[in-house]
Design an enzyme around this catalytic site. Structure first.
Site, PDB file in Angstrom:
ATOM      1  N   HIS A 150      42.149  40.350  44.916  1.00 35.33           N
ATOM      2  CA  HIS A 150      41.053  39.590  45.600  1.00 35.33           C
ATOM      3  C   HIS A 150      41.538  38.881  46.555  1.00 35.33           C
ATOM      4  CE1 HIS A 150      38.651  40.997  42.376  1.00 35.33           C
ATOM      5  NE2 HIS A 150      39.426  40.501  41.303  1.00 35.33           N
ATOM      6  N   HIS A 193      35.481  43.968  41.303  1.00 36.45           N
ATOM      7  CA  HIS A 193      36.653  44.683  40.590  1.00 36.45           C
ATOM      8  C   HIS A 193      36.489  46.164  40.852  1.00 36.45           C
ATOM      9  CE1 HIS A 193      36.392  41.036  38.497  1.00 36.45           C
ATOM     10  NE2 HIS A 193      37.720  41.343  38.654  1.00 36.45           N
TER      11      HIS A 193
END
Lengths: 208, 337
Positions: B57, B219
């Site tokens: 991320h 994700h």
């Protein structure tokens, strides 16, 4: 259960997860992020290493359960690591520090493992999680029918994959698959499949 | 799979070393851990802020370690929550004697691992509180499910909690401020192309040339529905309508806005989306007093974006605009690093 059986069981579990690595990732890819096999394998390969060349006194079941839990807790990550790891640590208190444990103790310990997971994950039967395989199995062992433990364990081990397969028609209510809502339907929950392997290995280790 | 890496099993460790080398004025990696902490620790007596989560991320979360934001960021495997022992290391280093606030994104694994670490820290006598960010409106919120995911809006919570802590507020006040932000925070994202986690080696889902996923998480998981690709203004209209309805925003309510790229979206396209968002808000008579546009919470090389609105209640605007100095976010006055 004796320490030898415990170690054989977890080595077997690690080998089975490793053998099904791609299957587990593939199941997770459909309704999660595709790493359930990789994560479980990372932790269980450490556990296999530990119990292939044990440093802990091999007769201490409490320590075996606790060390297995701590190892999983610090290596698996994600929800699986927290659930398997903390359950094995918490439930270890039910086990003796010396000698074998009785069937009653073993069942109480298995029940405590699953109860810990239910508690932390807040999942119940039907939520399309590992609990669909673990709770159903423990309940059969607790009920005492048929009276022989090994027969009951046989039933659990031979039915576990069917229970996992049955998660296919469910809509996920817990875990990452829950975000997909109805789109989770039609896929087997990966956590329920690794849980089935766990039962199969316990049965194998107890039979030897 | 075509990726710039050396060893697939070491992507996280290699990345952390590279980050520490690249930002020596800001970051230090605690040896033998996956914890990134401030090169220059916060003053004693101030509340520590810890966040973290799976890797992939970037710049979240280590990019926000520094003055005015985080004291420690804990990195897990790609898209996998960090483990409790690592989070505990982060809590220990962030504790400057006034307690530690954990900022957790609402994913089952993150919540469980951070809660176990919180219990361990409390047992060591470190005052620890936790807030859970759940800004994603794509997922229905219900008592019977896991609840909403935490996505890009988490950055604004880092900013607000970090500013409160830097100002010298106590743990209860910092935690309350973070919760006020969370209650007024909503986001929604979409993907034009999936991402490939290194260990998996293949994309997490596939999309045809004219398809996109609406309501994605961060994700690489599929979204809530698949649809034909639409012009940016229609996407802005859809996600803003969902967010505004959910927040029950009224004309005249002022907001902060974050236009976030998912990793492979050209800044040109993000800017086009920003223009559409600004026009939509203007037409709805919702003034935007603070805007961010860029890559703040990515999902590897996923193409797509998310839009976040924060309703500016209480002093939230003041804390958003307070100075900060981190590798990924710098604003306001310069200070000694």
């Amino acid at each position: 259960m004796n320490a030898e059986q415990f170690m054989r069981w977890w080595i077997c579990f690690g080998q089975e997860v490793h053998a099904h690595l791609d299957d587990l990732n593939e199941l997770d890819r459909a309704i999660g992020d595709g790493d359930h096999g990789t994560n479980m394998d990372r932790g269980l390969s450490k556990v296999r290493e530990l119990w292939s060349l044990p440093k802990t006194p091999v007769e201490n079941l409490l320590e075996l359960s606790k060390t297995t839990g701590m190892t999983l807790l610090s290596t698996v990550g994600g929800a699986s690591g927290a659930l398997w790891g903390s359950a094995m640590v918490q439930a270890s208190q039910k086990l003796p520090v010396q000698g074998t444990c009785t069937t009653e103790t073993q069942i109480a310990w298995l029940d405590a493992i699953v109860a810990s997971m239910e508690n932390r994950g807040k999942a119940r039967i039907g939520d399309k999680t590992m609990i669909d395989v673990l709770r159903v199995g423990v309940d059969i062992l607790i009920k005492g029918d048929p009276p022989s433990f090994s027969e009951r364990l046989n039933t659990v081990a031979s039915s576990a994959r069917e229970w996992s397969e049955a998660t296919r028609s469910l809509i996920a209510k817990r875990g990452r698959a829950a975000y997909l809502g109805e789109r989770s339907q039609g896929h087997v929950d990966p956590g329920s499949f690794s849980a089935a392997l766990w039962w199969e290995c316990l049965n194998r280790a107890m039979g030897e | 799979m075509k990726k710039l890496l050396d060893r697939v099993e070491a992507v996280v460790d290699d990345m952390l070393d590279g980050l520490a080398w690249s930002f020596p004025d800001y970051l230090r990696r605690i040896p033998q851990t996956r914890v990134m902490t401030r090169a220059r620790p916060k003053d004693l007596g101030k509340v520590g802020i810890v966040s973290g989560g799976g890797s992939g991320h970037e710049p979240a979360h280590s990019g926000y370690v520094g003055f005015g934001m985080l004291d420690a960021a804990v990195a897990g495997e790609v898209f996998t929550s960090p483990t409790p022992d690592q989070i505990l290391e982060g809590i220990r280093v962030a504790d400057r004697g006034a307690g530690v606030l954990l900022i957790i994104k609402n994913y089952t694994g993150d919540v469980m691992n951070f809660e176990i670490a919180k219990d361990m820290a409390s047992a060591e006598g470190i005052l620890t509180e936790a807030v859970i960010v759940n800004d994603d409106v794509a997922v229905e919120d219900s008592l019977f499910t896991t609840g909403r995911r935490g996505i890009a809006g988490t950055i604004l919570v880092h900013k607000i909690a970090g500013a409160l802590a830097e100002d010298g507020c106590d743990l209860t006040t910092v935690s309350r401020g973070a919760n006020t932000a969370i209650q007024n925070l909503r986001s929604m994202g979409f993907a034009l192309a999936p991402c490939t986690p290194p260990a998996a080696g293949q994309p997490s889902f596939t999309l045809a040339e004219n398809e996109m996923e609406m309501g994605i998480g961060i994700h690489g998981e599929p979204g809530t529905r698949r649809q034909p690709v639409q012009p940016a203004r229609d996407l802005a209209d859809y996600v803003l309508s969902r967010i505004v309805e959910d927040l029950q925003l009224k004309a005249g309510d002022s907001v902060a806005c974050l236009i976030n790229g998912m990793g492979a979206t050209p800044l040109m396209e993000l800017a086009i989306l920003a223009k559409d968002v600004s026009m939509w808000l203007q037409n709805a008579n919702i003034p935007c007093n603070f805007a961010l546009m860029g890559e703040y919470m990515t999902s590897l090389e996923m193409a797509g974006a998310s839009v976040t609105l924060l309703r500016l209640r209480d002093d939230l605007e003041r804390w958003l605009k307070a100075p900060c100095d981190t590798p990924a976010m710098r604003q306001g006055v310069m200070h000694e690093r």
